[in-house]
Design a protein around this motif. Structure first.
Motif, PDB file in Angstrom:
ATOM      1  N   GLY A  15       0.795  -1.218   0.000  1.00 10.19           N
ATOM      2  CA  GLY A  15       0.000   0.000   0.000  1.00 10.19           C
ATOM      3  C   GLY A  15       0.829   1.270   0.000  1.00 10.19           C
ATOM      4  O   GLY A  15       0.301   2.363  -0.188  1.00 10.19           O
ATOM      5  N   GLY A  16       2.126   1.126   0.225  1.00 10.11           N
ATOM      6  CA  GLY A  16       3.014   2.272   0.273  1.00 10.11           C
ATOM      7  C   GLY A  16       3.515   2.682  -1.092  1.00 10.11           C
ATOM      8  O   GLY A  16       3.055   2.185  -2.124  1.00 10.11           O
ATOM      9  N   SER A  17       4.486   3.603  -1.078  1.00 10.54           N
ATOM     10  CA  SER A  17       5.012   4.169  -2.318  1.00 10.54           C
ATOM     11  C   SER A  17       6.531   4.213  -2.292  1.00 10.54           C
ATOM     12  O   SER A  17       7.146   4.320  -1.232  1.00 10.54           O
ATOM     13  N   LEU A  18       7.097   4.143  -3.473  1.00 13.54           N
ATOM     14  CA  LEU A  18       8.520   4.380  -3.681  1.00 13.54           C
ATOM     15  C   LEU A  18       8.670   5.111  -5.007  1.00 13.54           C
ATOM     16  O   LEU A  18       7.854   4.940  -5.916  1.00 13.54           O
ATOM     17  N   ARG A  19       9.746   5.871  -5.112  1.00 13.68           N
ATOM     18  CA  ARG A  19      10.047   6.547  -6.374  1.00 13.68           C
ATOM     19  C   ARG A  19      11.459   6.171  -6.799  1.00 13.68           C
ATOM     20  O   ARG A  19      12.421   6.458  -6.085  1.00 13.68           O
TER      21      ARG A  19
END
Length: 124
Positions: A15-19
């Motif tokens: 459910g999280g994010s990374l770039r």
């Protein structure tokens, strides 16, 4: 010498994010299509996304549509992959790639240039 250097990988919760970022050096990549592949443990490398040199076209693998966004900054020779709503199945090594052709070379995983890869791990 041409180099593609990725950064931004790491550990994220579902459910999280990374770039992810990838900086190209050694030649001007403004006329190259840039993209991302990934390889999960025990699986073949797969194409995730491509963005054309003109920014007019993008491609996304079905499982990442609506969750991942590819972008690029030609002035900085950099391509990005914003990954949202991460899932455990997104885990793998993500590779930046570049090629002057669109289509076949990407589908055949025969692009001209590869980065060294950055690990993305998504925990459930």
């Amino acid at each position: 010498q041409v180099q593609l250097v990725e950064s931004g990988g790491g550990l994220a919760q579902a459910g999280g994010s990374l770039r992810l970022s990838c900086v190209a050096s050694g030649r001007t990549f403004s006329r190259y299509h840039l993209g991302w592949f990934r390889q999960a443990p025990g699986k073949e490398r797969e194409l995730v996304s491509i963005i054309s040199w003109s920014l007019s076209s993008t491609y996304y693998e079905d499982s990442v549509k609506g969750r991942f966004t590819i972008s690029r900054d030609n002035a900085k020779n950099t391509v990005y992959l914003q990954m949202n709503s991460l899932k455990p199945e997104d885990t793998g090594v993500y590779y930046c790639a570049a090629d002057s052709a669109w289509g076949g070379s990407w589908l055949m995983k025969e692009v001209a240039y590869w980065g060294q890869g950055t690990q993305v791990t998504v925990s459930s």
